[in-house]
Enzyme design. Structure first.
Site, PDB file in Angstrom:
ATOM      1  N   ALA A   1      56.971 -39.108  -0.441  1.00  0.00           N
ATOM      2  CA  ALA A   1      57.031 -37.672  -0.752  1.00  0.00           C
ATOM      3  C   ALA A   1      57.496 -37.364  -2.175  1.00  0.00           C
ATOM      4  O   ALA A   1      57.796 -36.219  -2.490  1.00  0.00           O
ATOM      5  CB  ALA A   1      57.904 -36.917   0.248  1.00  0.00           C
ATOM      6  N   ALA A   2      57.521 -38.358  -3.046  1.00  0.00           N
ATOM      7  CA  ALA A   2      57.864 -38.068  -4.441  1.00  0.00           C
ATOM      8  C   ALA A   2      56.849 -37.105  -5.054  1.00  0.00           C
ATOM      9  O   ALA A   2      57.210 -36.213  -5.832  1.00  0.00           O
ATOM     10  CB  ALA A   2      57.913 -39.363  -5.248  1.00  0.00           C
ATOM     11  N   GLY A   3      55.593 -37.279  -4.683  1.00  0.00           N
ATOM     12  CA  GLY A   3      54.557 -36.372  -5.176  1.00  0.00           C
ATOM     13  C   GLY A   3      54.760 -34.951  -4.689  1.00  0.00           C
ATOM     14  O   GLY A   3      54.466 -33.987  -5.406  1.00  0.00           O
ATOM     15  N   ASP A   4      55.253 -34.794  -3.463  1.00  0.00           N
ATOM     16  CA  ASP A   4      55.531 -33.456  -2.937  1.00  0.00           C
ATOM     17  C   ASP A   4      56.673 -32.805  -3.704  1.00  0.00           C
ATOM     18  O   ASP A   4      56.635 -31.608  -4.011  1.00  0.00           O
ATOM     19  CB  ASP A   4      55.883 -33.531  -1.443  1.00  0.00           C
ATOM     20  CG  ASP A   4      54.715 -34.009  -0.593  1.00  0.00           C
ATOM     21  OD1 ASP A   4      53.558 -33.800  -1.003  1.00  0.00           O
ATOM     22  OD2 ASP A   4      54.971 -34.582   0.480  1.00  0.00           O
TER      23      ASP A   4
END
Length: 317
Positions: A252-255
């Site tokens: 979820a780093a992209g989120d």
């Protein structure tokens, strides 16, 4: 009305950590197991609220304990959850495997997310009025995402599409033309361009971003993980490097990046400054295990950014 509206998915994450991710047919002994609210849409809504944004979310959950827990978790950070509908049946779930290196492998079972239709978008479009930024992803049916993009555009909002997970079939050209900013990661950028996924160098990311612009994308931000991101808008492509950290879990780093990007834009920052803020938020998130529980606070990101100022790098044609 909220300045940022997230239209997207809610999934309960079932997370197992182990020394490495098993290969096909293999059973290995893991280290830890836990559950926590997730889903690309909910992750972005939660992170945007925790990073100081004025946020509302539209989505669907099941009438089960997972659904109730996911709604409550968004409310805890001040996200308006009045646009989240409850459907009979199971909520979406994500089975997440995290290796000691921080890499992950994920299987999503959408559950109630599949019941989110264009008719629901039309019925709930009043939530979009007055918004500055609308965030979209691809864990809901494509026709619903397209309807949300049109509704957001009609409301006068800046429309950001995170094309994740990367679709097995090409994205509709109408959707690409309707959104204002696309934010694929390096894997998604390659798949959207019809290429095998893999690590990209910044100049390669710039080339793929230009291909998306030729297809109608106005602005493209290619997320490159620990390398930062490449911004393609009106001028020449620019690399915004990420600060160096010790990655524990990249889930979820992209989120978190998208959430930080939206928050910064909702505050009137430039695209480049929004990318810098997003880079710092995402970098802090990977130093912690989990998805929503790993999201840093606004104070943490602002302090981290002051200590880790990194200049942009112009990329050649």
């Amino acid at each position: 009305m909220a300045k940022i509206v997230v239209v997207g998915s809610l999934n309960m994450d079932l997370v197992a950590t182990s020394p490495r991710i098993p290969v096909v047919g293999e059973t290995i002994i893991g280290d830890t197991y836990f559950t926590e609210p997730g889903g690309k849409g909910a992750n972005q809504a939660y992170a945007a609220a925790k990073l100081g944004g004025d946020v509302a979310m539209l989505g669907h959950i099941g009438d089960d304990e997972f659904g109730r827990e996911m709604r409550e978790n968004l409310l805890k950070v001040g996200c308006d959850a009045s646009g989240i509908r409850t459907e009979p049946g199971a909520s979406g779930v994500a089975l997440i495997f995290v290796a000691a290196t921080g890499q992950n492998s994920i299987i999503v079972v959408p559950g109630a997310n599949t019941k989110f239709t264009p008719a629901h978008v039309a019925a709930d479009s009043h939530h979009l009025k007055g918004s500055k930024v609308v965030l979209l992803q691809l864990e809901n049916p494509t026709e619903t995402v397209l309807a949300a993009a049109h509704a957001a555009r009609n409301a006068g909002a800046l429309v950001i599409l995170d094309p994740a997970p990367a679709p097995a079939i090409p994205l509709p050209a109408e959707l690409i033309r309707t959104v204002d900013v696309m934010t694929p990661n390096e894997t998604e950028a390659a798949i959207l361009a019809g290429l095998p996924p893999g690590r990209l160098q910044p100049d390669q990311a710039a080339q793929l971003g230009k291909e998306l612009q030729k297809r109608g994308a106005k602005t493209v931000v290619v997320k490159l993980g620990d390398q930062g991101c490449v911004l393609l808008s009106d001028g020449e492509p620019v690399l915004l490097p990420a600060p160096k950290v010790n990655a524990v879990d990249t889930t979820a780093a992209g989120d978190t990046f998208n959430a930080g990007f939206a928050v910064a834009l909702s505050e009137g920052r430039s695209l480049a400054d929004a990318c810098r803020f997003a880079n710092h938020a995402a970098a802090l998130s990977v130093t912690r295990l989990g998805t929503q529980i790993a999201v840093p606070s606004r104070f943490e990101v602002d302090h981290f950014a002051k200590e880790n100022s990194i200049a942009a790098v112009a990329l050649a044609h």
